[in-house]
Design an enzyme around this catalytic site. Structure first.
Site, PDB file in Angstrom:
ATOM      1  N   GLU A 148       0.853  -1.192   0.000  1.00  0.00           N
ATOM      2  CA  GLU A 148       0.000   0.000   0.000  1.00  0.00           C
ATOM      3  C   GLU A 148       0.886   1.239   0.000  1.00  0.00           C
ATOM      4  O   GLU A 148       1.384   1.663   1.033  1.00  0.00           O
ATOM      5  CB  GLU A 148      -0.921  -0.010   1.225  1.00  0.00           C
ATOM      6  CG  GLU A 148      -1.973   1.066   1.194  1.00  0.00           C
ATOM      7  CD  GLU A 148      -2.941   0.979   2.363  1.00  0.00           C
ATOM      8  OE1 GLU A 148      -3.993   1.638   2.307  1.00  0.00           O
ATOM      9  OE2 GLU A 148      -2.643   0.246   3.333  1.00  0.00           O
ATOM     10  N   HIS A 198      -6.481   5.744  -1.975  1.00  0.00           N
ATOM     11  CA  HIS A 198      -5.788   6.946  -1.494  1.00  0.00           C
ATOM     12  C   HIS A 198      -5.680   7.931  -2.645  1.00  0.00           C
ATOM     13  O   HIS A 198      -4.595   8.402  -2.995  1.00  0.00           O
ATOM     14  CB  HIS A 198      -4.421   6.588  -0.916  1.00  0.00           C
ATOM     15  CG  HIS A 198      -4.492   5.912   0.420  1.00  0.00           C
ATOM     16  ND1 HIS A 198      -4.732   6.601   1.591  1.00  0.00           N
ATOM     17  CD2 HIS A 198      -4.383   4.605   0.761  1.00  0.00           C
ATOM     18  CE1 HIS A 198      -4.752   5.752   2.598  1.00  0.00           C
ATOM     19  NE2 HIS A 198      -4.559   4.528   2.128  1.00  0.00           N
ATOM     20  N   HIS A 252     -10.021  -0.102   0.414  1.00  0.00           N
ATOM     21  CA  HIS A 252     -10.928   0.421   1.453  1.00  0.00           C
ATOM     22  C   HIS A 252     -11.837   1.553   0.950  1.00  0.00           C
ATOM     23  O   HIS A 252     -11.612   2.720   1.196  1.00  0.00           O
ATOM     24  CB  HIS A 252     -10.212   0.797   2.740  1.00  0.00           C
ATOM     25  CG  HIS A 252      -8.975   1.607   2.648  1.00  0.00           C
ATOM     26  ND1 HIS A 252      -8.872   2.785   1.935  1.00  0.00           N
ATOM     27  CD2 HIS A 252      -7.747   1.421   3.218  1.00  0.00           C
ATOM     28  CE1 HIS A 252      -7.665   3.287   2.080  1.00  0.00           C
ATOM     29  NE2 HIS A 252      -6.961   2.477   2.842  1.00  0.00           N
ATOM     30  N   ASN A 300     -12.682   5.343   2.274  1.00  0.00           N
ATOM     31  CA  ASN A 300     -11.587   5.830   3.108  1.00  0.00           C
ATOM     32  C   ASN A 300     -10.386   6.140   2.216  1.00  0.00           C
ATOM     33  O   ASN A 300     -10.026   5.348   1.354  1.00  0.00           O
ATOM     34  CB  ASN A 300     -11.228   4.795   4.165  1.00  0.00           C
ATOM     35  CG  ASN A 300     -12.300   4.705   5.244  1.00  0.00           C
ATOM     36  OD1 ASN A 300     -12.337   5.493   6.179  1.00  0.00           O
ATOM     37  ND2 ASN A 300     -13.202   3.753   5.096  1.00  0.00           N
ATOM     38  N   GLY A 326     -17.102  -0.616  12.207  1.00  0.00           N
ATOM     39  CA  GLY A 326     -17.840   0.304  13.058  1.00  0.00           C
ATOM     40  C   GLY A 326     -17.158   1.645  13.236  1.00  0.00           C
ATOM     41  O   GLY A 326     -17.696   2.523  13.919  1.00  0.00           O
ATOM     42  N   ASP A 367      -8.049  -3.998   7.583  1.00  0.00           N
ATOM     43  CA  ASP A 367      -7.015  -2.957   7.621  1.00  0.00           C
ATOM     44  C   ASP A 367      -6.371  -2.941   9.010  1.00  0.00           C
ATOM     45  O   ASP A 367      -5.974  -1.888   9.523  1.00  0.00           O
ATOM     46  CB  ASP A 367      -7.599  -1.589   7.274  1.00  0.00           C
ATOM     47  CG  ASP A 367      -6.537  -0.553   6.908  1.00  0.00           C
ATOM     48  OD1 ASP A 367      -5.392  -0.941   6.594  1.00  0.00           O
ATOM     49  OD2 ASP A 367      -6.850   0.660   6.955  1.00  0.00           O
ATOM     50  N   GLY A 422      -5.762   2.699  10.539  1.00  0.00           N
ATOM     51  CA  GLY A 422      -5.996   1.267  10.493  1.00  0.00           C
ATOM     52  C   GLY A 422      -7.048   0.820  11.479  1.00  0.00           C
ATOM     53  O   GLY A 422      -7.625   1.623  12.235  1.00  0.00           O
TER      54      GLY A 422
END
Length: 385
Positions: free
Chosen positions: A130, A196, A219, A222, A255, A279, A314
């Site tokens: 990543e 990203h 993700h 995000n 969550g 993550d 994370g």
């Protein structure tokens, strides 16, 4: 049955078989057969009836994981990465793809080489890199000091270090040179993941299959601009591509990273294309305190990991907890949530013999209660708990 065989009975939920009362026959480290209990009993009158173990699931497949239980994957020390992998194995993620976070280029290459050894031993399912070809504007907890434009030289070093165990690499499609790097990765069998990113809808969509080499979205939501009806951005582009069956999207359903309503939206928009991920970082499975993610110090407070500027750093949940939240909080049907943590992520990275309960696959099996509390973990035919 011999000493090398095992029989697990319960409510089976998997991609290939769903039955209220079934049995999985394990021989050594592989699944030999999966049948309904009635089918098994019809040909095994002489054997005692096996106990009902609850709900039986395939071992979970986590394709985005930076560590946990006090250990990290951004390391050159194999014993540390081994401890992180084993911690997740024992909590139900029997296949873990280790993620390297942005850092100094030489360190990322060395970490990738160290993780390759564990992947070749079967401890890890592969390696995900990543960074460092990510957007400064959407770097999140990626250290901006080490972000850079994509270049083939570093890409080739990472390819050489990871070999066939390098399964995926995340990059931002708007950075100069990203198209050349993406082609190089794809030509070497590495899944191109986009994330990203601060680009617009059209640019992100064009970098995804079928027009571009991008096959996975890192993700979802995000590390991206928020979804807006006049600026749909990468989030909308990713969901449209996933709904068309062109790509898979990761979702950190812990969550913290996404609200239950957004998770429900992702599952409703792109059924069969959502891959639940953790993550996870060093603090996963532990309590509040001070930890590390790559070069960045991380503080965990009330179960949320953040770096000094407040960015989420994370996750601290297990993948089984992410599955349970999808069912409980977002109303996702059990089978769909299970597939999102088993067969879907396995398909996203082309991982063989994992993510399902079918003959010939690895004997990676979970037994859980009706509310998805973990009871037992079988990995490669060996009980971990």
């Amino acid at each position: 049955m011999t000493a090398r065989t095992q029989l697990i009975r319960g409510r089976i939920v998997s991609a290939s078989v769903t039955v209220d009362d079934g049995v999985v026959l394990v021989s050594g480290d592989r699944i030999e057969a999966v049948r309904s209990f009635a089918q098994w009993r019809a040909t095994h009158h002489d054997l005692p009836e096996p106990p009902f173990s609850g709900t039986v699931l395939p071992g979970l497949v986590d394709i985005h994981n930076h560590g946990g239980f006090g250990s990290r994957f951004d390391t050159v020390h194999g014993e540390h990465a081994l401890a992180a992998a084993q911690g997740h194995h024992a909590r139900g993620s029997t296949t873990v793809v280790a993620s390297v976070v942005t850092g100094q280029a030489a360190e990322m290459v060395a970490q990738t080489a160290a993780l390759r050894e564990l992947a070749e031993e079967g401890v890890l399912g592969g390696i995900h890199v990543e960074g460092p070809f990510l957007s400064e504007a959407r770097c999140g907890a990626q250290d901006p000091r080490y972000l850079r434009d994509p270049d083939l030289g570093l890409t080739d070093q990472l390819l050489a270090a990871g070999g066939t165990r390098l399964r995926a690499m995340t990059l931002a499609p708007e950075r100069p040179g990203s198209a050349s790097v993406a082609r190089r990765l794809a030509d070497n069998g590495v899944v191109v993941a986009l994330g990203h990113s601060d680009t617009d809808y059209a640019s992100f969509r064009n970098a995804l299959a079928p027009n571009g080499p991008g096959r996975l979205v890192t993700h979802l939501a995000n590390g991206m601009p928020p979804l807006h009806h006049r600026r749909p951005g990468p989030v909308a582009a990713a969901l449209v591509a996933a709904a068309a069956g062109d790509v898979f999207v990761e979702l950190i359903n812990d969550g913290v990273h996404v609200e239950p309503g957004f998770a429900a939206l992702a599952f409703a928009t792109a059924p069969g294309r959502v891959a639940l991920v953790t993550d996870a970082m060093q603090a996963a499975g532990l309590g509040d305190g001070e930890y590390q993610l790559g070069p960045q110090p991380v503080s965990v407070r009330a179960g949320v990991a953040r770096i000094a500027d407040g960015s989420i750093a994370g996750g601290v949940s297990t993948l089984l907890e992410c599955v349970a939240r999808a069912v409980r909080d977002s109303g996702v049907p059990l089978r769909e949530a299970v597939l999102a943590a088993t067969s879907v992520p396995a398909a996203a990275l082309g991982l063989a013999d994992v993510g399902d309960l079918r003959p010939g696959y690895f004997a990676d099996i979970l037994t859980v209660s009706d509310n998805l509390q973990l009871r037992g973990v079988l990995r490669r035919g060996q009980w971990l708990r």
